[in-house]
Design an enzyme around this catalytic site. Structure first.
Site, PDB file in Angstrom:
ATOM      1  N   LYS A 247     -18.781  -5.590   0.888  1.00 22.34           N
ATOM      2  CA  LYS A 247     -17.976  -6.011   2.062  1.00 22.34           C
ATOM      3  C   LYS A 247     -16.983  -4.793   2.586  1.00 22.34           C
ATOM      4  CE  LYS A 247     -13.625  -8.139   1.515  1.00 22.34           C
ATOM      5  NZ  LYS A 247     -12.502  -7.533   2.246  1.00 22.34           N
ATOM      6  N   ASN A 248     -16.348  -4.032   1.582  1.00 21.99           N
ATOM      7  CA  ASN A 248     -15.384  -3.223   2.012  1.00 21.99           C
ATOM      8  C   ASN A 248     -16.131  -1.797   2.478  1.00 21.99           C
ATOM      9  OD1 ASN A 248     -13.318  -4.794   1.552  1.00 21.99           O
ATOM     10  ND2 ASN A 248     -12.610  -4.179  -0.352  1.00 21.99           N
TER      11      ASN A 248
ATOM     12  N   ARG B  49      -7.264  -7.551   8.642  1.00 16.28           N
ATOM     13  CA  ARG B  49      -6.575  -5.960   9.004  1.00 16.28           C
ATOM     14  C   ARG B  49      -7.655  -5.054   8.711  1.00 16.28           C
ATOM     15  NH1 ARG B  49      -4.647  -3.785   5.581  1.00 16.28           N
ATOM     16  NH2 ARG B  49      -2.567  -3.911   6.429  1.00 16.28           N
TER      17      ARG B  49
ATOM     18  N   CYS C 159      -0.254  -9.590   4.932  1.00 21.01           N
ATOM     19  CA  CYS C 159      -1.001 -10.539   4.518  1.00 21.01           C
ATOM     20  C   CYS C 159      -0.654 -11.052   3.205  1.00 21.01           C
ATOM     21  CB  CYS C 159      -2.501 -10.225   4.141  1.00 21.01           C
ATOM     22  SG  CYS C 159      -2.803  -9.096   2.623  1.00 21.01           S
TER      23      CYS C 159
ATOM     24  N   ARG D 162       1.469  -4.212   3.383  1.00 18.77           N
ATOM     25  CA  ARG D 162       0.446  -3.459   3.980  1.00 18.77           C
ATOM     26  C   ARG D 162       0.506  -2.846   5.227  1.00 18.77           C
ATOM     27  NH1 ARG D 162      -4.928  -6.795   2.427  1.00 18.77           N
ATOM     28  NH2 ARG D 162      -6.089  -4.623   2.254  1.00 18.77           N
ATOM     29  N   PRO D 163       1.473  -1.723   5.148  1.00 16.39           N
ATOM     30  CA  PRO D 163       1.585  -0.826   6.490  1.00 16.39           C
ATOM     31  C   PRO D 163       0.411  -0.139   6.759  1.00 16.39           C
ATOM     32  CG  PRO D 163       2.967   0.020   4.476  1.00 16.39           C
ATOM     33  CD  PRO D 163       2.325  -1.416   3.922  1.00 16.39           C
TER      34      PRO D 163
ATOM     35  N   ASP E  33       1.253   3.349   8.210  1.00 13.90           N
ATOM     36  CA  ASP E  33       2.122   4.173   8.503  1.00 13.90           C
ATOM     37  C   ASP E  33       1.103   5.442   8.214  1.00 13.90           C
ATOM     38  OD1 ASP E  33       2.767   3.124   5.656  1.00 13.90           O
ATOM     39  OD2 ASP E  33       3.847   5.089   5.589  1.00 13.90           O
ATOM     40  N   LEU E  34       0.421   5.472   7.236  1.00 18.65           N
ATOM     41  CA  LEU E  34      -0.305   6.700   6.597  1.00 18.65           C
ATOM     42  C   LEU E  34      -1.470   6.973   7.713  1.00 18.65           C
ATOM     43  CD1 LEU E  34      -0.664   6.328   2.877  1.00 18.65           C
ATOM     44  CD2 LEU E  34       1.298   7.556   4.283  1.00 18.65           C
TER      45      LEU E  34
ATOM     46  N   ASP F 123      -8.790  -5.373  -7.032  1.00 19.65           N
ATOM     47  CA  ASP F 123      -9.642  -6.473  -6.360  1.00 19.65           C
ATOM     48  C   ASP F 123     -10.444  -7.313  -7.497  1.00 19.65           C
ATOM     49  OD1 ASP F 123     -10.751  -4.777  -3.299  1.00 19.65           O
ATOM     50  OD2 ASP F 123      -8.732  -5.680  -3.942  1.00 19.65           O
TER      51      ASP F 123
ATOM     52  N   ILE G 267      -0.852  -1.396  -7.267  1.00 19.62           N
ATOM     53  CA  ILE G 267      -1.442  -1.338  -5.917  1.00 19.62           C
ATOM     54  C   ILE G 267      -0.753  -2.104  -4.867  1.00 19.62           C
ATOM     55  CG2 ILE G 267      -3.527  -1.058  -4.378  1.00 19.62           C
ATOM     56  CD1 ILE G 267      -3.705   0.969  -6.894  1.00 19.62           C
TER      57      ILE G 267
ATOM     58  N   ARG H 200     -14.550 -15.172   2.988  1.00 13.04           N
ATOM     59  CA  ARG H 200     -14.319 -13.866   3.585  1.00 13.04           C
ATOM     60  C   ARG H 200     -15.062 -12.624   2.773  1.00 13.04           C
ATOM     61  NH1 ARG H 200      -8.540 -11.942   4.382  1.00 13.04           N
ATOM     62  NH2 ARG H 200      -9.817 -10.475   5.087  1.00 13.04           N
TER      63      ARG H 200
HETATM   64  C1  EPZ Z   1      -8.710  -1.592   0.715  1.00 15.22           C
HETATM   65  O1  EPZ Z   1      -7.367  -1.924   1.431  1.00 15.22           O
HETATM   66  C2  EPZ Z   1      -9.619  -2.678   0.498  1.00 15.22           C
HETATM   67  N1  EPZ Z   1      -9.793  -3.257   1.816  1.00 15.22           N
HETATM   68  C3  EPZ Z   1      -8.628  -3.840  -0.413  1.00 15.22           C
HETATM   69  O2  EPZ Z   1      -9.520  -4.748  -0.567  1.00 15.22           O
HETATM   70  C4  EPZ Z   1      -8.183  -3.176  -1.494  1.00 15.22           C
HETATM   71  O3  EPZ Z   1      -7.383  -3.991  -2.377  1.00 15.22           O
HETATM   72  C5  EPZ Z   1      -7.560  -1.716  -1.338  1.00 15.22           C
HETATM   73  O4  EPZ Z   1      -8.280  -1.024  -0.434  1.00 15.22           O
HETATM   74  C6  EPZ Z   1      -6.968  -1.202  -2.502  1.00 15.22           C
HETATM   75  O5  EPZ Z   1      -8.111  -0.618  -3.289  1.00 15.22           O
HETATM   76  C7  EPZ Z   1     -10.924  -2.718   2.573  1.00 15.22           C
HETATM   77  O6  EPZ Z   1     -11.429  -1.931   1.911  1.00 15.22           O
HETATM   78  C8  EPZ Z   1     -11.349  -3.376   3.800  1.00 15.22           C
HETATM   79  P1  EPZ Z   1      -4.801   0.957   0.774  1.00 15.22           P
HETATM   80  P2  EPZ Z   1      -6.645  -0.809   2.083  1.00 15.22           P
HETATM   81  O7  EPZ Z   1      -4.557   1.523   2.083  1.00 15.22           O
HETATM   82  O8  EPZ Z   1      -7.069   0.443   2.564  1.00 15.22           O
HETATM   83  C9  EPZ Z   1      -0.166   0.977   0.579  1.00 15.22           C
HETATM   84  C10 EPZ Z   1     -10.138  -7.127  -0.678  1.00 15.22           C
HETATM   85  O9  EPZ Z   1      -9.742  -7.992  -1.376  1.00 15.22           O
HETATM   86  N2  EPZ Z   1      -0.369   1.964   2.113  1.00 15.22           N
HETATM   87  O10 EPZ Z   1      -5.813   1.769  -0.333  1.00 15.22           O
HETATM   88  O11 EPZ Z   1      -5.498  -1.735   3.099  1.00 15.22           O
HETATM   89  C11 EPZ Z   1      -0.683  -0.224   0.674  1.00 15.22           C
HETATM   90  O12 EPZ Z   1       0.385  -1.099   0.976  1.00 15.22           O
HETATM   91  C12 EPZ Z   1      -9.179  -6.231  -0.147  1.00 15.22           C
HETATM   92  O13 EPZ Z   1     -11.557  -6.953  -0.515  1.00 15.22           O
HETATM   93  C13 EPZ Z   1       0.990   2.266   2.692  1.00 15.22           C
HETATM   94  O14 EPZ Z   1       2.002   2.297   2.204  1.00 15.22           O
HETATM   95  O15 EPZ Z   1      -5.606  -0.526   1.046  1.00 15.22           O
HETATM   96  C14 EPZ Z   1      -0.972  -0.530  -0.934  1.00 15.22           C
HETATM   97  O16 EPZ Z   1      -0.008  -0.697  -1.729  1.00 15.22           O
HETATM   98  C15 EPZ Z   1      -7.743  -6.596  -0.511  1.00 15.22           C
HETATM   99  N3  EPZ Z   1       0.607   2.730   4.055  1.00 15.22           N
HETATM  100  C16 EPZ Z   1      -1.530   0.963  -1.277  1.00 15.22           C
HETATM  101  O17 EPZ Z   1      -1.042   1.878  -0.255  1.00 15.22           O
HETATM  102  C17 EPZ Z   1      -0.602   2.831   4.462  1.00 15.22           C
HETATM  103  O18 EPZ Z   1      -0.595   3.468   5.744  1.00 15.22           O
HETATM  104  C18 EPZ Z   1      -3.114   1.060  -1.299  1.00 15.22           C
HETATM  105  O19 EPZ Z   1      -3.446   0.454   0.085  1.00 15.22           O
HETATM  106  C19 EPZ Z   1      -1.748   2.564   3.874  1.00 15.22           C
HETATM  107  C20 EPZ Z   1      -1.495   1.883   2.414  1.00 15.22           C
END
Ligand code: EPZ
Length: 420
Positions: A22-23, A92, A116, A121-122, A124-125, A308, A330, A400
């Site tokens: 999915k991801n 998202r 969510c 889950r901001p 900002d990056l 995950d 995470i 999902r």
């Molecule tokens: C991806 O989410 C996955 N989703 C998530 O899977 C997975 O849990 C996550 O990566 C971590 O491996 C998809 O790929 C569609 P991150 P993502 O940006 O990209 C913080 C599932 O169950 N952060 O790697 O949204 C964030 O809050 C889902 O299939 C910022 O602060 O996760 C988190 O604490 C759930 N600012 C950490 O970084 C930002 O701009 C990692 O988030 C972006 C992220």
């Protein structure tokens, strides 16, 4: 609202076909916005999130053709560049259209995804990265308004923390930026690597694939291509743990073992045994161990233990001997499955972002509530092992991310049915 009813206590025996990730599928679908030629994806899982993103892309002017597990996406030359809240709020990962739209179409209006269940889950990056690439961005009324009239210009971006979709969004944007972009501390999850490999097939110039440093030389335009989605490592790990918690034996096909290096090492310490087969792996309780035992894990970016799979692993730890400490690093709120496991008789104590799980001889079935995608998978595993009946409410969370989970489990002897 559908529910799942499970009669526990039946060891799983049989074969499970693992689907495409999915991801990986979600960013791969968004990559169609980088070209006006057809992007053909194979091994696409049949999941609610994929249909949601298809609808969003269609609202932008992409034509989609779905045929079994193949998906063809063709973005027209001129697109609608506004991704509406009512579609984005459902998933998202829709934020992944932002980078491609700004990079190829010079503008985008994408609803802020909102948080969510598992955290705020901001994004900002994603936003800071696009600004560094030359986009002007304004946040207004819950939308991200991004412009790059003269296109994006390559630069060096260093991620303060590893972000999977942040890396994917900015890698896609950089493909059509002028000059070179370096992404430092980039995510190197297999899904990021899969996207990079597909982008290269489309004509992108990317070095360092599979490492934390990605170097992208911008090109003028990208072509279409055909790409088969990488197997889903989270679905694979979920079924490995299902075999363990039911003390059964499963053959998982159409998957790859290099996708779960840390997870398989941990599960071997727990007492599971893996045997590679012609197109997958057989997993069962190691016949030479007297019982499964507790192992502690801390979730980390790849190649560490994936967040995950944290909830599913916790379900397994509730019924093995000893005490396991599980630390979630995470997301700030990814322990909602604990309240439901406690109702099934688990012994778990939470201290901040760590949970201490002490195994009990068995769980007891109960009516429980799914709160998010992976928590619902955790509750299915608990229900499969529990004595008596477990009814899981709000199963739309499961749909999902898991294709036909109850069908796959029933084919392996589980007593599980969906109640509409
Ligand atoms: C991806 O989410 C996955 N989703 C998530 O899977 C997975 O849990 C996550 O990566 C971590 O491996 C998809 O790929 C569609 P991150 P993502 O940006 O990209 C913080 C599932 O169950 N952060 O790697 O949204 C964030 O809050 C889902 O299939 C910022 O602060 O996760 C988190 O604490 C759930 N600012 C950490 O970084 C930002 O701009 C990692 O988030 C972006 C992220």
């Amino acid at each position: 609202m559908d529910r799942l009813r499970i009669q526990g206590g039946h060891p799983l025996k049989g074969t499970v076909r693992i689907g495409g990730a999915k991801n990986a599928t979600l960013p791969l679908m968004s990559a169609c916005l980088l070209t006006d030629q057809p992007l053909i994806l194979d091994n696409v899982p049949n999941l609610a999130d994929i249909h949601t993103l298809s609808r969003l892309l269609e609202s932008l002017g992409v034509t989609t053709h779905h045929d079994d597990h193949s998906l063809t996406l063709t973005a027209q030359k001129t697109l609608n560049t506004r991704a509406d809240y009512d579609l984005v709020r459902k998933m998202r990962a829709s934020i992944l259209v932002l980078g491609p739209l700004v990079s190829r179409h010079g503008q985008a209006e994408v609803s802020l995804p909102g948080g969510c269940a598992i955290g705020t889950r901001p994004v900002d990056l994603h936003i800071k990265g696009l600004e560094a690439l030359g986009a002007t961005i304004e946040l207004k009324e819950g939308y991200i308004y991004a412009h790059a009239r003269n296109g994006l210009v390559g630069t060096t971006l260093s991620f303060p923390l590893v972000s999977v979709t942040g890396t994917e969004n900015l890698m896609m944007a950089a493909c059509l930026a002028k000059g070179q972009t370096k992404l430092l501390n980039a995510a190197k999850e297999p899904e990021v690597t899969d996207l990079a490999e597909c982008l290269v097939k489309m004509g992108a110039k990317i070095q360092g694939i599979g490492t934390n440093t990605l170097t992208i030389e911008g090109v003028k335009d990208l072509q279409g291509c055909t790409h088969s989605v990488v197997p889903d490592r989270i679905e694979t790990g979920t079924y490995m743990m299902a075999a363990g918690i039911t003390k059964g034996e499963l053959e998982l096909t159409h998957t790859r073992l290099d996708l779960l290096p840390t997870v398989m090492g941990v599960l071997e310490k727990v007492g599971l045994q893996f045997e590679p087969t012609s197109n997958g792996v057989r997993v069962r309780v190691n016949p030479s161990v007297s019982h499964l035992k507790s192992v502690g894990v801390t979730t980390e970016p790849f190649p560490g233990f994936p967040t995950d799979l944290q909830a599913q692993f916790m379900a397994l730890m509730t019924v093995v001997q000893g005490t396991s400490t599980i630390s979630e690093t995470i997301f700030e709120n990814r322990f909602m499955h604990i309240a439901e496991l406690l109702r099934m008789g688990a012994h778990i104590q939470v201290q901040g972002s760590s949970a201490s799980v002490t195994g009990v001889p068995h769980l007891v079935g109960a009516p429980v509530m799914a709160t998010d995608l992976r928590a619902s998978a955790c509750l299915v595993l608990a229900g499969l092992a529990a004595q008596g009946e477990t009814v899981i409410n709000r199963v739309y969370h499961l749909d999902r991310g898991y294709e036909s989970m109850e069908t796959k489990l029933r084919a392996c002897g589980a007593h599980i049915e969906r109640i509409s």
